[in-house]
Structure formats: C-alpha cells, structure tokens
Motif scaffolding. Structure first.
Motif, mmCIF file in Angstrom:
data_model
loop_
_atom_site.group_PDB
_atom_site.id
_atom_site.type_symbol
_atom_site.label_atom_id
_atom_site.label_comp_id
_atom_site.label_asym_id
_atom_site.label_seq_id
_atom_site.Cartn_x
_atom_site.Cartn_y
_atom_site.Cartn_z
ATOM 1 N N MET A 70 -12.702 1.229 11.965
ATOM 2 C CA MET A 70 -11.947 2.189 11.164
ATOM 3 C C MET A 70 -11.512 1.514 9.872
ATOM 4 N N GLY A 71 -11.903 2.098 8.754
ATOM 5 C CA GLY A 71 -11.464 1.589 7.453
ATOM 6 C C GLY A 71 -10.165 2.279 7.072
ATOM 7 N N ILE A 72 -9.187 1.515 6.633
ATOM 8 C CA ILE A 72 -7.889 2.083 6.283
ATOM 9 C C ILE A 72 -7.473 1.581 4.909
ATOM 10 N N SER A 73 -7.121 2.517 4.029
ATOM 11 C CA SER A 73 -6.659 2.127 2.699
ATOM 12 C C SER A 73 -5.209 1.672 2.768
ATOM 13 N N LEU A 74 -4.926 0.554 2.131
ATOM 14 C CA LEU A 74 -3.533 0.060 2.099
ATOM 15 C C LEU A 74 -2.924 0.244 0.711
ATOM 16 N N LEU A 75 -3.634 0.993 -0.159
ATOM 17 C CA LEU A 75 -3.153 1.108 -1.536
ATOM 18 C C LEU A 75 -1.765 1.740 -1.603
ATOM 19 N N ASP A 76 -1.462 2.642 -0.648
ATOM 20 C CA ASP A 76 -0.143 3.278 -0.677
ATOM 21 C C ASP A 76 0.936 2.417 -0.004
ATOM 22 N N CYS A 77 0.593 1.186 0.358
ATOM 23 C CA CYS A 77 1.598 0.296 0.962
ATOM 24 C C CYS A 77 2.207 -0.650 -0.079
ATOM 25 N N ILE A 78 1.652 -0.616 -1.294
ATOM 26 C CA ILE A 78 2.082 -1.586 -2.310
ATOM 27 C C ILE A 78 3.590 -1.510 -2.532
ATOM 28 N N SER A 79 4.208 -2.700 -2.562
ATOM 29 C CA SER A 79 5.646 -2.765 -2.812
ATOM 30 C C SER A 79 5.957 -4.114 -3.443
ATOM 31 N N GLU A 80 7.021 -4.159 -4.263
ATOM 32 C CA GLU A 80 7.402 -5.445 -4.864
ATOM 33 C C GLU A 80 8.046 -6.355 -3.832
ATOM 34 N N ASP A 81 8.578 -5.741 -2.788
ATOM 35 C CA ASP A 81 9.301 -6.514 -1.794
ATOM 36 C C ASP A 81 8.348 -6.922 -0.656
ATOM 37 N N GLU A 82 8.261 -8.224 -0.422
ATOM 38 C CA GLU A 82 7.288 -8.742 0.556
ATOM 39 C C GLU A 82 7.486 -8.146 1.958
ATOM 40 N N ASN A 83 8.742 -8.101 2.412
ATOM 41 C CA ASN A 83 8.998 -7.594 3.757
ATOM 42 C C ASN A 83 8.668 -6.117 3.877
ATOM 43 N N ARG A 84 8.997 -5.382 2.806
ATOM 44 C CA ARG A 84 8.709 -3.944 2.817
ATOM 45 C C ARG A 84 7.191 -3.711 2.821
ATOM 46 N N LEU A 85 6.477 -4.482 2.010
ATOM 47 C CA LEU A 85 5.010 -4.387 1.967
ATOM 48 C C LEU A 85 4.433 -4.616 3.365
ATOM 49 N N CYS A 86 4.891 -5.687 4.008
ATOM 50 C CA CYS A 86 4.346 -6.024 5.329
ATOM 51 C C CYS A 86 4.681 -4.939 6.353
ATOM 52 N N GLN A 87 5.904 -4.415 6.274
ATOM 53 C CA GLN A 87 6.294 -3.367 7.220
ATOM 54 C C GLN A 87 5.419 -2.130 7.040
ATOM 55 N N LYS A 88 5.181 -1.777 5.751
ATOM 56 C CA LYS A 88 4.360 -0.585 5.482
ATOM 57 C C LYS A 88 2.921 -0.785 5.951
ATOM 58 N N ILE A 89 2.415 -2.000 5.760
ATOM 59 C CA ILE A 89 1.044 -2.295 6.206
ATOM 60 C C ILE A 89 0.957 -2.157 7.727
ATOM 61 N N VAL A 122 -10.837 -2.930 12.733
ATOM 62 C CA VAL A 122 -10.220 -2.243 11.601
ATOM 63 C C VAL A 122 -10.556 -3.033 10.344
ATOM 64 N N SER A 123 -10.863 -2.313 9.255
ATOM 65 C CA SER A 123 -11.006 -2.991 7.966
ATOM 66 C C SER A 123 -10.007 -2.371 7.000
ATOM 67 N N VAL A 124 -9.482 -3.176 6.101
ATOM 68 C CA VAL A 124 -8.460 -2.679 5.165
ATOM 69 C C VAL A 124 -8.852 -3.008 3.726
ATOM 70 N N THR A 125 -8.141 -2.387 2.794
ATOM 71 C CA THR A 125 -8.319 -2.649 1.372
ATOM 72 C C THR A 125 -8.191 -4.160 1.124
ATOM 73 N N PRO A 126 -9.052 -4.733 0.260
ATOM 74 C CA PRO A 126 -8.906 -6.173 -0.008
ATOM 75 C C PRO A 126 -7.450 -6.502 -0.355
ATOM 76 N N VAL A 127 -6.902 -7.453 0.387
ATOM 77 C CA VAL A 127 -5.463 -7.696 0.304
ATOM 78 C C VAL A 127 -5.035 -8.169 -1.085
ATOM 79 N N SER A 128 -5.940 -8.813 -1.841
ATOM 80 C CA SER A 128 -5.545 -9.273 -3.177
ATOM 81 C C SER A 128 -5.171 -8.093 -4.080
ATOM 82 N N LEU A 129 -5.715 -6.900 -3.776
ATOM 83 C CA LEU A 129 -5.439 -5.726 -4.610
ATOM 84 C C LEU A 129 -4.059 -5.138 -4.357
ATOM 85 N N ILE A 130 -3.484 -5.453 -3.211
ATOM 86 C CA ILE A 130 -2.178 -4.851 -2.904
ATOM 87 C C ILE A 130 -1.058 -5.880 -2.929
#
Lengths: 89, 452
Positions: free
Chosen positions: B26-45, B76-84
């Motif tokens: 399953m491919g999943i886009s993580l583009l809508d998880c982007i956040s300036e806050d590291e913990n928030r980003l990880c939680q959303k991912i 599972v595959s996700v958006t390349p992490v460098s992009l988010i």
C-alpha cells in the motif's frame, strides 16, 4: 459464487460421503462432481455454491482442510475466480 | 464446470511450483503530515499510516484463504521522507525512521519503504540531512527500507551523490556488522526509479500518486521453469510463446488479487508489477530458468541472450493480463535470493562483470551481491556509477544493492536468513577508480534524453 474443492489421496470408502456431509453442514450446495480412481489413488473435483454458507468462507476452507488431514487426504478449497482469471480471457 | 485440467494446473503451480503473490504494497502519501514540529510530524505520520493500512494484513490473509494462494509479504511505501522533513535536524530524520518502524510493527507488516530522497539533479539540505543518517536509521530500525535516486535519463548522473552512496553503503555495513552487515540489504541506489514499485528495498510512494494506492507484485520463476522443462528441445519462438502464456496466467492472478485488495480496503488499485522474483527456495530460481533454456550454468556465455528473451516474453505475456502494469516489471536477478545464482557464483561461473551485462536486459540491477568487507568506498561508488550509466543510457531502471559484509573476504559465504538468503563473497576488479570518482559534479544527460 462458487468454490472448487479438490480432493486427492489414497482411495478408501466414504470419501465423497465425508466431503459432501461437511459441505452440507456448512450450507454449501454441490452442483457438480467429477471423480476418478487411478490404481489406488483417488481424485475428485467438486463445484460448490457458497452463497448459502452459514460461516465465513475462510472458516469453511479451514474446516475442509482439517477434514482432509483427519482422513489422510489433501483437500484444497479455492474460490472459482482464481481459475477463471487464470484460464479465461 | 471449469475444465479439470485447468484446475489441476493452477493447484500444481501453487503447491509444487511455488507460485505466489510476492507482495501487496500500500502506497501512502505523507505530504499532508508536514509540520515544523518534529514530534507533531512523527505523530501525524504514525497516525496516517496506521489508519490507512489498518486492514492491510487482515485483507492479505483473507485473500490468501479465498484463492488458496500464498501472499508472502504485506508492505507499505510512503512519500520520500526527505520531501516531508525539510525542517528536521539529522537526528529528526532518525526519529521519523523510528516512527515508520513503529508503525510497521504495530501493523504487523513485513517492510516499510520510503526513507529516501530523489537527488538525480542535485540535493537539497533536507536530502543531505536524510542521506547523512541513512546508516544510523537502518541500523536502529528493523523494517525500514531506504532508496536514493541518483540519476535519470533526462537529468544525467549526480556523481556527488554517487560518491556519497559509496560512503553510505560502507558505513551501513559497519553499523550492522554484528548481523553480517544486513543494513545494506535494506538500501538501494537507483537510476530512473519508478514511483509505483511495490518491491523492496526500493518501494516508495511517488509524488504523482494519489493519497493511497494498492499495488501487487507477482512472482513465479518456478512456474516458468517447469513450463520450459516440459517443452524439451524446441526452438526459440516456441520457447518465447510458452513463457508469454505462463506469464499471462501468473499476472492474471496478480490482477485478481490487486483488484480484490483494492475493493476490500476501499483504496484505488495502482499497478501490477509483473516481475519474476526468485527466493532461495529450491524451484524458485530465475537462474534455473536460464539453465533450463540450455545453459550449463547461469553465467556461461549466452546468459545475457537467454535473460533478454525471458525478460521480454514475461512483459509481453503479462501486459495483456493486467489493466495497469508498472513498477519494475521484468526478471529480477538478486544473487543471494536465488538458489541458482548462489550456486553459479560459488562455482565461479558468474562474475560481477557478467551480472552487470545481464542488468542491461533485465528488470533491475546489481542486487544482493556480497562483496569484500574491505572494499574501498570509491570502488563501491564506481560500481554504482557503472550500473547507473547502463540505466541512464538505455532509458531503463537500474539499481544497486551491494553488501560489503564486514570482515568477510572472497571465499567466505554470508547468510542473511529468510528471503534474503545467503551468498558467497564475489571477487571485484582490483584496480582503483579513485581519481575518477573524486571529480564530483554531474555526468550530463545522454543525447537521446532530448525527445521533445
């Protein structure tokens, strides 16, 4: 929807009886059977309608496999779609 | 009723010839998880992955039962992490890798791919930070896979990145030295990477993909091998025809499974990747197909021609069997994962130079090859550069997954266990490419990239 049950193993008495009784227990409706015995080996294909099953299909599959193990036979139960997909365009 | 012979053929393919579905991914886009806050980003991912893919394993198991065909991996595959992760520190990227690992663990899947970057024309600070921690991320996680695209036919080869990849591979090997440098088995360097590949270690969810998508990778070298063996001594036209027909049947099952999985999970169907993916199991080898065609051992002269025929026929047969074909689609030649390749390298019949030639006509590249643990970084980079050039010049995907097993030398064998298999350490050319690799910059795109 239909499933194909294949039964192979050493021929003994009552194989068809056991498999069809099990189908009946779970609400499967047998619509076609072909079977042959080569030397002492038994092979049977059964086409079963599974719309009226009283359990989920996966449980039916497990139960048929168990029946095979109990009787020293190999019983495969597979949804007919895999055969249609592979052999018909 | 369905023809009895057809039923028996299908059952035989599954029970005796190792036909399986290699992966539902399953491919999943993580583009809508982007956040300036590291913990928030990880939680959303974590939340997004575990919600979107919550039924993946259950669905796979149900389909397995329904059709009686094994589904070996759920991934599972996700958006390349460098992009988010633009705002992250290098340590922040390790945090994301561990988050992906935890999500994989809680879903019960086999691998999660996408800890990577696309740097074929140059790297952003985000790409550089991610690349700098790949060895740590792979050594501190269990399920995470990483890939870097260093070249495309359109943009040429980013040789700075290629040089960096040599260091990354070497350090990953060192950090996982207590486990035969297994970290390198989860890291692959690409040219012309496809955005919808369901196979690991190179799977990621491309930016042109929808929010979530289901793709399937089929397998079945054993089925092709048996079909050829039944043919006996026929001519090449007949041989190609039989491979095509077999590939068609295999791919139809892949299409059926992909369609069913998409329906059950309410996620769009992406592609079927019609690859012949071997396993170390007896009767599941691509090398044995080539030998069945008439070569004494895989690696003998004629191997490239045999592989070219096989690869082309698999595609021709498979393409009509699926509504959407994509990913890598072709024959894989991972050395440690293929019983015939392992034995051919062990007998000295298959060299790295021959493997490189083979990659010009098959699906991917130099895959799961164990090399001397003392191999210098620039030699690894040079092997990558050679392989990547084949991809760029031929407008095809190529990739490199090398394992410089720490403390191992030619003559040793390294065992990774499971599907990753085992392999003898292969001998490399002893002369130095050091001055060439240290130049840096970009190798320009080939002339045929100008197609407009």
């Amino acid at each position: 929807m239909k499933a194909v049950i294949s039964v192979t193993g050493k021929d003994t008495t009552g194989i068809i009886a056991k498999v069809s009784t099990k189908c009946f227990e779970y609400g499967g409706n047998i619509i076609d059977i072909s079977q042959s015995v080569m030397k002492e080996y038994f092979a049977m294909m059964m086409l079963v309608e599974i719309d009226g099953l009283n359990v989920p299909f996966s449980e039916f599959v497990d139960s048929m496999t168990r029946l095979g193990e109990e009787c020293g036979l190999v019983i495969n139960t597979m949804h007919e779609d895999i055969f249609n997909a592979m052999h018909r365009i | 009723m369905i023809n009895t012979n057809d039923i028996l053929e299908t059952i035989n393919m599954i029970r005796e010839e190792n036909l399986d579905i290699r992966t539902i991914t399953m491919g999943i886009s993580l583009l809508d998880c982007i956040s300036e806050d590291e913990n928030r980003l990880c939680q959303k991912i974590y939340d997004k992955i575990t919600v979107k893919a919550k039924d993946l394993v259950k669905t796979g198991t149900e389909i397995e039962k329904k059709y009686g065909i094994p589904i070996v991996n759920k991934r599972v595959s996700v958006t390349p992490v460098s992009l988010i992760g633009g705002s992250l520190s290098p340590e922040g990227f390790i945090h994301v890798a561990k988050t992906l690992d935890n999500a994989a663990k809680s879903l019960g899947i086999d691998f999660i791919g996408g800890f990577g970057a696309l740097v074929h024309k140059g790297a952003t600070p985000s790409d550089e930070k991610l690349i700098s921690v790949i060895p740590e991320a792979l050594s501190e996680t269990e399920f995470v896979c990483s890939s870097i695209n260093v070249a495309t036919t359109k943009s040429g080869i980013n040789m700075d990145a290629v040089a960096e990849m040599g260091r990354t591979v070497k350090r990953t090997a060192f950090l996982t030295k207590d486990r035969n440098s297994i970290g390198c088995a989860k890291f692959v360097v690409f040219a012309n990477v496809p955005e919808d590949n369901p196979f690991m270690a190179g799977a990621f969810h491309g930016v042109g993909e929808p929010d979530a998508v289901v793709s399937v990778g089929v397998s079945g070298p054993g089925v092709v091998c048996s079909a050829i063996s039944r043919l006996g001594d026929c001519d090449f036209t007949t041989l190609a025809e039989v491979i095509k027909k077999t590939a068609f049947k295999i791919t139809r099952v892949g299409q059926l499974v992909a369609f069913e999985a998409s329906k059950m999970m309410g996620v769009p169907f992406g592609i079927v990747d019609l690859s012949l993916a071997p396993t170390p199991a007896v009767g599941d080898s691509v090398a044995h197909i080539l030998e069945q065609m008439g070569l004494e051992v895989c690696g003998a002269h004629g191997t490239t021609a045999a592989l070219a025929l096989l690869n082309d026929a698999v595609k021709k047969g498979g393409v009509m069997a699926s509504s959407n074909v994509g990913g890598l689609s072709g024959a894989f030649i991972p050395v440690s994962e293929d019983a015939g390749m392992i034995s051919a390298v062990g007998r000295g019949a298959l060299s790295i130079e021959k493997l490189e030639a083979m990659t010009a006509v098959c699906s991917v590249g130099l895959d799961m090859i164990v090399i001397d643990g003392d191999t210098p970084e620039d030699v690894i980079s040079a092997i990558i550069a050679d392989e990547i050039s084949i991809g760029v010049a031929n407008t095809k995907t190529t990739a490199v997954r090398l394992i410089p097993a720490y403390g191992k030398h030619p003559g040793d064998t390294v065992d990774f266990g499971g599907l990753l298999g085992h392999a003898p350490v292969i001998k490399l050319n002893e002369y130095s490419p050091s001055r060439f690799i240290s130049r840096g910059g970009r190798i320009p795109a080939p002339i045929h990239s100008l197609k407009n």
